[in-house]
Design a protein around this motif. Structure first.
Motif, PDB file in Angstrom:
ATOM      1  N   LEU A   9      -3.723   7.571  -0.722  1.00  0.00           N
ATOM      2  CA  LEU A   9      -5.005   8.120  -0.937  1.00  0.00           C
ATOM      3  C   LEU A   9      -4.971   9.612  -1.474  1.00  0.00           C
ATOM      4  O   LEU A   9      -5.565  10.708  -1.167  1.00  0.00           O
ATOM      5  CB  LEU A   9      -5.306   8.299   0.585  1.00  0.00           C
ATOM      6  N   GLN A  10      -4.022   9.624  -2.282  1.00  0.00           N
ATOM      7  CA  GLN A  10      -3.999  11.005  -3.203  1.00  0.00           C
ATOM      8  C   GLN A  10      -5.226  11.370  -3.852  1.00  0.00           C
ATOM      9  O   GLN A  10      -5.273  12.527  -4.250  1.00  0.00           O
ATOM     10  CB  GLN A  10      -2.722  10.787  -4.123  1.00  0.00           C
ATOM     11  N   TRP A  11      -5.862  10.347  -4.310  1.00  0.00           N
ATOM     12  CA  TRP A  11      -7.374  10.920  -4.864  1.00  0.00           C
ATOM     13  C   TRP A  11      -8.108  11.536  -4.207  1.00  0.00           C
ATOM     14  O   TRP A  11      -8.942  12.253  -4.622  1.00  0.00           O
ATOM     15  CB  TRP A  11      -7.871   9.419  -5.516  1.00  0.00           C
ATOM     16  N   LEU A  12      -7.962  11.605  -2.779  1.00  0.00           N
ATOM     17  CA  LEU A  12      -8.975  12.299  -1.853  1.00  0.00           C
ATOM     18  C   LEU A  12      -8.850  13.739  -2.367  1.00  0.00           C
ATOM     19  O   LEU A  12      -9.812  14.593  -1.971  1.00  0.00           O
ATOM     20  CB  LEU A  12      -8.680  12.126  -0.434  1.00  0.00           C
ATOM     21  N   SER A  13      -7.857  14.218  -2.625  1.00  0.00           N
ATOM     22  CA  SER A  13      -7.578  15.859  -2.893  1.00  0.00           C
ATOM     23  C   SER A  13      -8.361  16.126  -4.162  1.00  0.00           C
ATOM     24  O   SER A  13      -8.355  17.438  -4.277  1.00  0.00           O
ATOM     25  CB  SER A  13      -6.148  16.043  -3.146  1.00  0.00           C
ATOM     26  N   GLY A  14      -8.974  15.329  -4.880  1.00  0.00           N
ATOM     27  CA  GLY A  14      -9.836  15.866  -5.983  1.00  0.00           C
ATOM     28  C   GLY A  14     -11.283  15.901  -5.608  1.00  0.00           C
ATOM     29  O   GLY A  14     -12.277  16.019  -6.172  1.00  0.00           O
ATOM     30  N   LEU A  15     -11.764  15.766  -4.071  1.00  0.00           N
ATOM     31  CA  LEU A  15     -12.992  15.908  -3.477  1.00  0.00           C
ATOM     32  C   LEU A  15     -12.992  17.032  -2.514  1.00  0.00           C
ATOM     33  O   LEU A  15     -13.081  16.817  -1.482  1.00  0.00           O
ATOM     34  CB  LEU A  15     -13.299  14.408  -2.855  1.00  0.00           C
ATOM     35  N   PRO A  16     -12.781  18.280  -2.938  1.00  0.00           N
ATOM     36  CA  PRO A  16     -12.908  19.451  -2.144  1.00  0.00           C
ATOM     37  C   PRO A  16     -14.064  19.641  -1.289  1.00  0.00           C
ATOM     38  O   PRO A  16     -14.075  20.392  -0.334  1.00  0.00           O
ATOM     39  CB  PRO A  16     -12.514  20.596  -3.081  1.00  0.00           C
ATOM     40  N   LEU A  17     -15.142  19.110  -1.938  1.00  0.00           N
ATOM     41  CA  LEU A  17     -16.557  19.467  -1.287  1.00  0.00           C
ATOM     42  C   LEU A  17     -16.940  18.582  -0.216  1.00  0.00           C
ATOM     43  O   LEU A  17     -18.014  18.575   0.405  1.00  0.00           O
ATOM     44  CB  LEU A  17     -17.576  19.406  -2.220  1.00  0.00           C
ATOM     45  N   LEU A  18     -16.257  17.393  -0.050  1.00  0.00           N
ATOM     46  CA  LEU A  18     -16.541  15.902   0.781  1.00  0.00           C
ATOM     47  C   LEU A  18     -16.646  16.393   2.109  1.00  0.00           C
ATOM     48  O   LEU A  18     -15.948  17.147   2.872  1.00  0.00           O
ATOM     49  CB  LEU A  18     -15.288  15.085   0.554  1.00  0.00           C
ATOM     50  N   GLN A  19     -17.738  16.101   2.648  1.00  0.00           N
ATOM     51  CA  GLN A  19     -18.415  16.422   4.087  1.00  0.00           C
ATOM     52  C   GLN A  19     -18.273  14.987   4.910  1.00  0.00           C
ATOM     53  O   GLN A  19     -18.046  15.106   6.049  1.00  0.00           O
ATOM     54  CB  GLN A  19     -19.783  17.197   4.188  1.00  0.00           C
ATOM     55  N   HIS A  20     -18.484  13.967   4.191  1.00  0.00           N
ATOM     56  CA  HIS A  20     -18.705  12.740   4.895  1.00  0.00           C
ATOM     57  C   HIS A  20     -18.053  11.608   3.851  1.00  0.00           C
ATOM     58  O   HIS A  20     -17.954  11.220   2.973  1.00  0.00           O
ATOM     59  CB  HIS A  20     -20.186  12.162   5.077  1.00  0.00           C
ATOM     60  N   LEU A  21     -16.929  10.921   5.065  1.00  0.00           N
ATOM     61  CA  LEU A  21     -15.879  10.075   4.379  1.00  0.00           C
ATOM     62  C   LEU A  21     -16.015   8.926   5.320  1.00  0.00           C
ATOM     63  O   LEU A  21     -15.639   8.912   6.687  1.00  0.00           O
ATOM     64  CB  LEU A  21     -14.572  10.471   4.231  1.00  0.00           C
ATOM     65  N   ASP A  22     -16.381   7.554   4.894  1.00  0.00           N
ATOM     66  CA  ASP A  22     -16.563   6.346   5.616  1.00  0.00           C
ATOM     67  C   ASP A  22     -15.554   5.359   4.651  1.00  0.00           C
ATOM     68  O   ASP A  22     -16.013   4.868   3.818  1.00  0.00           O
ATOM     69  CB  ASP A  22     -17.948   5.852   5.714  1.00  0.00           C
ATOM     70  N   LEU A  23     -14.447   4.905   5.247  1.00  0.00           N
ATOM     71  CA  LEU A  23     -13.635   3.849   4.554  1.00  0.00           C
ATOM     72  C   LEU A  23     -13.559   2.775   5.664  1.00  0.00           C
ATOM     73  O   LEU A  23     -12.626   2.001   5.658  1.00  0.00           O
ATOM     74  CB  LEU A  23     -12.287   4.436   4.299  1.00  0.00           C
ATOM     75  N   SER A  24     -14.385   2.551   6.726  1.00  0.00           N
ATOM     76  CA  SER A  24     -14.352   1.593   7.676  1.00  0.00           C
ATOM     77  C   SER A  24     -14.102   0.036   6.875  1.00  0.00           C
ATOM     78  O   SER A  24     -14.594  -0.011   5.960  1.00  0.00           O
ATOM     79  CB  SER A  24     -15.632   1.577   8.474  1.00  0.00           C
ATOM     80  N   SER A  25     -13.386  -0.551   7.548  1.00  0.00           N
ATOM     81  CA  SER A  25     -12.834  -1.999   7.264  1.00  0.00           C
ATOM     82  C   SER A  25     -12.161  -1.867   5.931  1.00  0.00           C
ATOM     83  O   SER A  25     -11.505  -3.032   5.545  1.00  0.00           O
ATOM     84  CB  SER A  25     -14.354  -2.958   7.314  1.00  0.00           C
TER      85      SER A  25
END
Length: 505
Positions: free
Chosen positions: A210-226
């Protein structure tokens, strides 16, 4: 004349000085403004690769002189004419526990209508020509098991991306980490079912890291269910790089040990208000204790995660909770008194556990409670009268316990202010006896009442006709006798009546 010139000058200055001018600044230009031609072509090319079985996009026509800003699902900037948003979600019929449809044929018909209206096909790269697009919602469609297109990671203006319930599978592209303006990302509940000689295979989204998540500094809502996150050993470390995160949903992600080493020395996403870890396989040895340090949590879902023993004492630190779901676990203790001190709690679900003991009168301290579900446990004794003092209560589910009480006593216990707003009451299979009394008629807002599989006897009281909102009534397998009172004719909203296995004349 001078006043008109001054007023016009002031209006112009306000428009120039305001970053986001109000509608009156563009009222005149709106009558002439049309969508940008390049955006129009991009939308038409995008449509060519979609399947649209119910022709929802009929307005998207090349020969039409209708401004594409007025096409279905398209929202434009009222100052520039550029396409800003695409709302292409398909409406999914949702049934809550109170207004659920008992008619299976009706339920099936609504689902078939939904299935016929879903978009499918492929996602055309022409979306890249929508340079100003900030919002893209393709949820609840069926793209038939294709991968999420990598090119979406080049749509740098996106702030909102919803691809949930849309039939995408395969590796989540790391290019999504290039969407540095993204505030909302929902990839939840994507899978594709393949029937091969009556053998069903489910293909999911998955990640290697999940290294790519570090490029989303403004992220407020994350849903990776399933999504399959079982190989993401960097899960917590990467989420810890999202300081703006408010909502995190990881339901059914094949997580078993949530915190592989190294564990961060501090949690940077302490602003989190919603956390869903349901449908994973945590055991008591891998309980994510860092969760209990998130003091701003408002909603916590730990259902279906194989917890055992007593209810986790660390939960008492989360005093801001409004929604707590611990259902479908194996708790085998009594309900701790500290849980009843959560004065902000609105939704409490402890159903489908092995909870024992009695329901304490301290439950009356849950003054904000709207829904309480204690069903399918081993709770004994009487329903405390303090439950009737919960004025906000709309739903009570005590089914599947060993209450061993007369039904009239429970009605009396609930005749406080709770009876004024109560909409759903489930006391099925609770070892109840006695007769239905006239007090039943005081629950005038009841929509659903289930008393099935008890030992209730006697006739149905005339006062049942006062339940003018009643839609679902289930009295199956009791010892109720006599005839249906004529007051049943007053139940004009009644949709489902189930009175099998009784002693009616």
């Amino acid at each position: 004349m001078m006043r008109i010139i001054i007023a016009a000058t002031l209006t112009l200055l306000l428009c120039l000085l305001t970053i986001h001018p109000p509608n009156f600044c563009t009222a005149h230009s709106n009558s002439e403004l049309r969508c940008i031609e390049s955006d129009r072509h991009a939308l038409l090319n995008f449509k060519q690769h979609l399947t649209d079985p119910s022709n929802r996009l009929a307005s998207w026509a090349a020969a039409s002189d209708v401004d594409c800003c007025h096409w279905v699902g398209v929202v434009c900037d009222n100052r520039t004419g550029h396409v800003l948003r695409l709302h292409l979600r398909t409406h999914f019929p949702v049934y809550d526990e109170i207004t659920r449809l008992y008619d299976e044929d009706q339920r099936e018909a609504q689902y078939e209508a939904y299935s016929r209206s879903r978009f499918g096909g492929k996602i055309n790269p022409s979306l890249l020509d929508l340079k100003h697009l900030i919002y893209l919602d393709l949820s609840y469609n069926d793209f038939g098991g294709i991968q999420i297109p990598k090119f979406l990671g080049s749509m740098g203006s996106l702030r909102y991306l919803n691809l949930s319930h849309a039939g995408f599978v395969g590796l989540i592209p790391h290019q999504l980490g290039n969407l540095s303006n993204l505030q909302y990302l929902n990839l939840g509940d994507n899978f594709h079912e393949n029937n091969n000689n009556n053998n069903y295979y489910y293909y999911l989204l998955y990640v290697k890291n999940l290294q790519w998540l570090s490029g989303l500094p403004l992220l407020q809502h994350l849903d990776l269910s399933s999504a399959d996150l079982s190989k993401a050993s960097d899960l917590l470390q990467e989420i810890n790089k999202l300081p703006s995160l408010l909502e995190l949903r990881l339901s059914g992600c094949l997580l078993s040990v949530f915190i592989p080493p190294p564990i961060p020395s501090s949690i940077n996403f302490s602003s989190l208000t919603t956390l869903d870890l349901s449908y994973n396989s945590f055991e008591n040895t891998s309980i994510p204790f860092w969760v209990f340090g998130l003091h701003n949590l408002v909603s916590l879902d730990l259902s279906w995660i194989q917890f055992q023993g007593p209810i986790l004492v660390h939960l008492q630190n989360l005093t801001s909770l409004r929604h707590l779901d611990l259902s479908y676990n194996a708790f085998n203790s009594s309900i701790p008194n500290w849980l009843y001190s959560f004065s902000h709690l609105e939704y409490l679900n402890l159903g489908i556990n092995n909870l024992q003991g009695t329901i304490s009168s301290a439950i009356g301290n849950l003054t904000s409670a709207i829904s309480i579900d204690l069903s399918s446990n081993e709770l004994e004794g009487k329903v405390p009268r303090s439950l009737g003092n919960l004025c906000n209560l709309r739903k009570i589910n005590l089914a599947g316990n060993k209450l061993s009480q007369e039904i009239s006593e429970i009605f009396e216990s609930l005749l406080g202010c709770a009876s004024n707003g109560l909409e759903s009451l489930d006391l099925s299979n609770a070892q109840l006896s006695g007769q239905l009394t006239a007090e039943l008629g005081q629950f005038k807002n009841l929509v659903s009442l289930s008393l099935r599989y008890n030992s209730i006897s006697g006739p149905i009281p005339w006062s049942i006709g006062n339940l003018s909102s009643l839609r679902f009534l289930d009295l199956v397998n009791n010892q109720i006798n006599g005839t249906l009172p004529q007051s049943f004719g007053l139940l004009s909203k009644l949709e489902s009546l189930d009175i099998d296995s009784n002693m009616f004349k």
